[in-house]
Motif scaffolding. Structure first.
Motif, mmCIF file in Angstrom:
data_model
loop_
_atom_site.group_PDB
_atom_site.id
_atom_site.type_symbol
_atom_site.label_atom_id
_atom_site.label_comp_id
_atom_site.label_asym_id
_atom_site.label_seq_id
_atom_site.Cartn_x
_atom_site.Cartn_y
_atom_site.Cartn_z
ATOM 1 N N PRO A 1 50.351 17.166 16.900
ATOM 2 C CA PRO A 1 51.147 15.935 16.775
ATOM 3 C C PRO A 1 51.691 15.419 18.092
ATOM 4 O O PRO A 1 52.178 14.293 18.158
ATOM 5 N N LEU A 2 51.638 16.237 19.145
ATOM 6 C CA LEU A 2 52.154 15.806 20.443
ATOM 7 C C LEU A 2 51.121 15.023 21.241
ATOM 8 O O LEU A 2 51.443 14.472 22.292
ATOM 9 N N ARG A 3 49.890 14.968 20.742
ATOM 10 C CA ARG A 3 48.834 14.262 21.471
ATOM 11 C C ARG A 3 48.240 13.174 20.580
ATOM 12 O O ARG A 3 47.144 13.317 20.045
ATOM 13 N N LEU A 4 48.983 12.089 20.434
ATOM 14 C CA LEU A 4 48.500 10.940 19.675
ATOM 15 C C LEU A 4 47.765 9.996 20.615
ATOM 16 O O LEU A 4 48.278 9.654 21.687
ATOM 17 N N ARG A 5 46.584 9.581 20.220
ATOM 18 C CA ARG A 5 45.789 8.695 21.062
ATOM 19 C C ARG A 5 46.158 7.239 20.799
ATOM 20 O O ARG A 5 46.073 6.770 19.671
ATOM 21 N N PRO A 6 46.614 6.489 21.833
ATOM 22 C CA PRO A 6 46.901 5.060 21.636
ATOM 23 C C PRO A 6 45.698 4.330 21.064
ATOM 24 O O PRO A 6 44.568 4.535 21.499
ATOM 25 N N GLY A 7 45.938 3.516 20.063
ATOM 26 C CA GLY A 7 44.856 2.795 19.395
ATOM 27 C C GLY A 7 44.400 3.454 18.107
ATOM 28 O O GLY A 7 43.726 2.822 17.291
ATOM 29 N N ALA A 8 44.780 4.739 17.926
ATOM 30 C CA ALA A 8 44.417 5.428 16.686
ATOM 31 C C ALA A 8 45.260 4.889 15.529
ATOM 32 O O ALA A 8 46.341 4.344 15.730
ATOM 33 N N THR A 9 44.739 5.049 14.314
ATOM 34 C CA THR A 9 45.432 4.553 13.121
ATOM 35 C C THR A 9 46.019 5.721 12.335
ATOM 36 O O THR A 9 45.314 6.676 12.022
ATOM 37 N N VAL A 10 47.322 5.646 12.061
ATOM 38 C CA VAL A 10 48.008 6.652 11.248
ATOM 39 C C VAL A 10 48.239 6.070 9.860
ATOM 40 O O VAL A 10 48.895 5.036 9.715
ATOM 41 N N LEU A 11 47.667 6.694 8.827
ATOM 42 C CA LEU A 11 47.827 6.227 7.455
ATOM 43 C C LEU A 11 49.217 6.601 6.948
ATOM 44 O O LEU A 11 49.675 7.722 7.149
ATOM 45 N N ILE A 12 49.880 5.660 6.272
ATOM 46 C CA ILE A 12 51.264 5.842 5.829
ATOM 47 C C ILE A 12 51.324 5.846 4.301
ATOM 48 O O ILE A 12 51.267 4.782 3.677
ATOM 49 N N PRO A 13 51.439 7.021 3.657
ATOM 50 C CA PRO A 13 51.616 7.040 2.200
ATOM 51 C C PRO A 13 53.039 6.608 1.838
ATOM 52 O O PRO A 13 53.936 6.616 2.673
ATOM 53 N N THR A 14 53.248 6.250 0.595
ATOM 54 C CA THR A 14 54.596 5.951 0.127
ATOM 55 C C THR A 14 55.311 7.265 -0.171
ATOM 56 O O THR A 14 54.687 8.322 -0.335
ATOM 57 N N LEU A 15 56.655 7.203 -0.265
ATOM 58 C CA LEU A 15 57.422 8.400 -0.592
ATOM 59 C C LEU A 15 57.048 8.930 -1.970
ATOM 60 O O LEU A 15 57.040 10.145 -2.197
ATOM 61 N N GLU A 16 56.736 8.013 -2.893
ATOM 62 C CA GLU A 16 56.342 8.436 -4.244
ATOM 63 C C GLU A 16 55.053 9.247 -4.201
ATOM 64 O O GLU A 16 54.914 10.263 -4.879
ATOM 65 N N GLU A 17 54.107 8.800 -3.385
ATOM 66 C CA GLU A 17 52.835 9.522 -3.267
ATOM 67 C C GLU A 17 53.054 10.889 -2.617
ATOM 68 O O GLU A 17 52.445 11.881 -3.018
ATOM 69 N N LEU A 18 53.935 10.944 -1.623
ATOM 70 C CA LEU A 18 54.229 12.219 -0.977
ATOM 71 C C LEU A 18 54.898 13.175 -1.956
ATOM 72 O O LEU A 18 54.620 14.376 -1.953
#
Length: 254
Positions: free
Chosen positions: A218-235
């Motif tokens: 998690p400390l090496r995120l590549r700029p331009g990459a896409t992070v998918l965001i689930p909802t709290l309900e899904e989590l």
């Protein structure tokens, strides 16, 4: 002598507007209309941009450009200025008009009550220009005229809109079938903890984002990459499945 009517005589003035909706249940499908923010004066210009992501990996020994791989389209973006003027109104003020734009950047009451907090989805429209379904990414208000008592009478607001996905997200095999409702494009300096705080108000949720997106470091995120965001309900549903699997495993051991 008969009077000839020209096209300009019959053409009525069409005002631009931004329709503000509740978040939809499906990508590209807006929910109920909350309000419409009208342009008092039509914009002199507007800027629409569309770009695509390409990735290339440099090779030290290569004498030519490295091979490039298409990664998909970026969201469409629009920037437009809205001019507000209340100088002709007695006790006029542009504050309410500006605040309506600011409120479109905050979660709707219905989405909060449904435990799926989200800012409204919006659509820009002006004549034949029917914009994409998106959200207001930012609003910058510049007050240009005040009454003697300090009441803002004129303002120029620069509004940035960004497109939302109009197709269902594909299942992420590392997520156990979660279908995130939106995504975040990593920028320089971003961290999973910062993204989790912005999305959920809880930086500790970075672990969930790492699991959903299959991020090992998690400390090496590549700029331009896409992070998918689930909802709290899904989590929450996913957490429930994990807990259930652990309880079953303990029962089998016994």
């Amino acid at each position: 002598m008969p009077i000839t009517t020209t096209a300009s005589d019959t053409t009525s003035l069409v005002h631009a507007a931004i329709d503000v909706h509740e978040p939809g249940q499906k990508p590209g499908k807006v929910g109920a209309l909350i309000t419409t923010i009208d342009f008092q004066l039509n914009p002199k210009e507007l800027t629409v941009t569309k770009s695509a992501k390409w990735e290339s990996k440099s090779q030290k020994k290569s004498a030519s450009a490295p091979p490039t791989t298409y990664q998909g389209p970026d969201p469409q973006k629009m920037s437009v200025e809205m001019y507000f003027d209340e100088t002709r109104q007695r006790d006029g003020s542009v504050v309410k008009r500006v605040e309506a734009l600011f409120e479109a950047c905050t979660p709707t009451s219905a989405s909060v009550d449904g435990n799926r907090p989200s800012a409204p989805w919006v659509k820009f429209r002006w004549g034949v220009l029917t914009g994409f379904v998106g959200y207001i990414k930012s609003v910058a208000a510049k007050y240009t005229l005040f009454s003697p008592d300090g009441t803002p009478l004129r303002a120029v607001c620069t509004v940035a809109l960004e497109e939302l996905a109009n197709e269902p997200s594909k299942q992420n095999p590392t997520s156990g079938g979660l279908q995130p409702r939106h995504s975040h494009v990593v920028r320089e300096g971003d961290s999973l903890a910062a993204i989790a705080y912005a999305e959920y108000g809880d930086p500790a949720r970075w672990r969930d984002l790492a699991d959903v997106n299959g991020i090992d470091d998690p400390l090496r995120l590549r700029p331009g990459a896409t992070v998918l965001i689930p909802t709290l309900e899904e989590l929450a549903r996913a957490d429930g499945r994990v807990i259930a699997r652990k309880e079953i495993a303990r029962a089998l051991v016994r």
